[in-house]
Design a protein around this motif. Structure first.
Motif, PDB file in Angstrom:
ATOM      1  N   GLY A  88       0.791  -1.290   0.012  1.00 47.07           N
ATOM      2  CA  GLY A  88       0.053  -0.137  -0.097  1.00 47.07           C
ATOM      3  C   GLY A  88       0.903   1.266  -0.072  1.00 47.07           C
ATOM      4  O   GLY A  88       0.404   2.250   0.321  1.00 47.07           O
ATOM      5  N   LEU A  89       2.074   1.215  -0.310  1.00 48.62           N
ATOM      6  CA  LEU A  89       2.940   2.507  -0.566  1.00 48.62           C
ATOM      7  C   LEU A  89       3.098   2.718  -1.995  1.00 48.62           C
ATOM      8  O   LEU A  89       3.221   1.927  -2.739  1.00 48.62           O
ATOM      9  CB  LEU A  89       4.277   2.236   0.347  1.00 48.62           C
ATOM     10  N   PRO A  90       3.397   4.273  -2.252  1.00 44.97           N
ATOM     11  CA  PRO A  90       3.558   4.559  -3.541  1.00 44.97           C
ATOM     12  C   PRO A  90       5.067   4.265  -3.962  1.00 44.97           C
ATOM     13  O   PRO A  90       5.869   3.746  -2.902  1.00 44.97           O
ATOM     14  CB  PRO A  90       3.361   6.188  -3.163  1.00 44.97           C
ATOM     15  N   ALA A  91       5.108   4.069  -5.259  1.00 40.19           N
ATOM     16  CA  ALA A  91       6.544   3.699  -5.574  1.00 40.19           C
ATOM     17  C   ALA A  91       7.216   4.684  -5.932  1.00 40.19           C
ATOM     18  O   ALA A  91       7.810   4.999  -6.750  1.00 40.19           O
ATOM     19  CB  ALA A  91       6.089   2.848  -6.971  1.00 40.19           C
ATOM     20  N   GLU A  92       7.484   5.491  -4.597  1.00 41.75           N
ATOM     21  CA  GLU A  92       8.425   6.619  -4.693  1.00 41.75           C
ATOM     22  C   GLU A  92       9.645   6.280  -3.794  1.00 41.75           C
ATOM     23  O   GLU A  92       9.906   5.422  -3.065  1.00 41.75           O
ATOM     24  CB  GLU A  92       7.799   7.775  -3.728  1.00 41.75           C
ATOM     25  N   THR A  93      10.803   6.844  -4.213  1.00 45.83           N
ATOM     26  CA  THR A  93      12.284   6.426  -3.762  1.00 45.83           C
ATOM     27  C   THR A  93      12.288   6.298  -2.351  1.00 45.83           C
ATOM     28  O   THR A  93      12.621   5.537  -1.743  1.00 45.83           O
ATOM     29  CB  THR A  93      13.299   7.223  -4.421  1.00 45.83           C
ATOM     30  N   LYS A  95       9.950   5.704  -0.019  1.00 43.60           N
ATOM     31  CA  LYS A  95       8.998   4.656   0.346  1.00 43.60           C
ATOM     32  C   LYS A  95       9.662   3.347   0.279  1.00 43.60           C
ATOM     33  O   LYS A  95       9.810   2.573   0.955  1.00 43.60           O
ATOM     34  CB  LYS A  95       7.832   4.680  -0.052  1.00 43.60           C
ATOM     35  N   ILE A  96      10.374   3.228  -1.073  1.00 47.20           N
ATOM     36  CA  ILE A  96      11.140   2.146  -1.370  1.00 47.20           C
ATOM     37  C   ILE A  96      12.452   1.868  -0.361  1.00 47.20           C
ATOM     38  O   ILE A  96      12.662   0.736   0.085  1.00 47.20           O
ATOM     39  CB  ILE A  96      11.652   2.170  -2.724  1.00 47.20           C
ATOM     40  N   GLU A  97      12.845   2.927   0.072  1.00 43.26           N
ATOM     41  CA  GLU A  97      14.234   2.675   0.758  1.00 43.26           C
ATOM     42  C   GLU A  97      13.695   2.466   2.105  1.00 43.26           C
ATOM     43  O   GLU A  97      14.273   1.710   2.812  1.00 43.26           O
ATOM     44  CB  GLU A  97      14.936   4.236   0.960  1.00 43.26           C
ATOM     45  N   GLY A  98      12.487   3.091   2.609  1.00 40.84           N
ATOM     46  CA  GLY A  98      12.176   2.616   3.935  1.00 40.84           C
ATOM     47  C   GLY A  98      11.685   1.136   3.926  1.00 40.84           C
ATOM     48  O   GLY A  98      12.079   0.334   5.004  1.00 40.84           O
ATOM     49  N   VAL A  99      11.198   0.565   2.980  1.00 38.97           N
ATOM     50  CA  VAL A  99      10.806  -1.017   2.671  1.00 38.97           C
ATOM     51  C   VAL A  99      12.267  -1.681   2.705  1.00 38.97           C
ATOM     52  O   VAL A  99      12.297  -2.634   3.564  1.00 38.97           O
ATOM     53  CB  VAL A  99       9.998  -1.092   1.501  1.00 38.97           C
ATOM     54  N   ARG A 100      13.281  -0.964   2.154  1.00 42.19           N
ATOM     55  CA  ARG A 100      14.438  -1.951   1.922  1.00 42.19           C
ATOM     56  C   ARG A 100      15.197  -1.866   3.432  1.00 42.19           C
ATOM     57  O   ARG A 100      15.767  -2.834   3.701  1.00 42.19           O
ATOM     58  CB  ARG A 100      15.514  -1.203   1.041  1.00 42.19           C
TER      59      ARG A 100
END
Length: 134
Positions: A88-93, A95-100
């Protein structure tokens, strides 16, 4: 420092309840759980416990549980940029880094494996344990 003191004062006001405690037994006589030390600490350091035999993902914060669900259900190794939209997160850098960073933390704590840099799979120990559970 002031925030820690205030948080400490607020936490001291919260009554401690001990489930299934026999009458007349003091709270200090509570038997240790097999996961003693794995519980979440309120003031900071450990929110993702190290995986131990018999532990399920319910001990993790909800965001980490969602990530584990996506990784477990994937047909193969997945990248952070594939996981972000599925939780449910946008594919923004950012947010992706937070997931990483969450994925890396799950690897450090034994919940996931990272055989190839950037590609995440469920840990062999965790999936073997999950398969035995009903």
């Amino acid at each position: 420092m002031i925030t820690r003191e205030t948080a400490g004062e607020l936490l001291a006001r919260i009554p401690v309840s001990v489930p299934d405690q026999p009458e007349g037994e003091s709270p200090t006589a509570v038997k240790a759980s097999p996961f003693t030390g794995a519980e979440r600490r309120v003031m900071g350091i450990l929110t993702v416990p190290k995986w131990q035999q018999g532990m399920d993902q319910g001990v993790l914060p909800r965001a980490y549980q969602d990530i584990l669900d996506v990784v477990r259900d994937a047909p193969g190794p997945v990248r952070a940029k594939q996981i972000a939209p599925r939780i449910g997160l946008p594919a923004e850098t950012s947010k992706i880094e937070g997931v990483r960073s969450k994925l890396k933390r799950l690897v450090e704590r034994g919940w996931l494996d990272e055989g190839t840099p950037g590609l995440f799979t469920p840990s062999h120990a965790w999936t073997a344990n999950s398969a035995k559970s009903p």
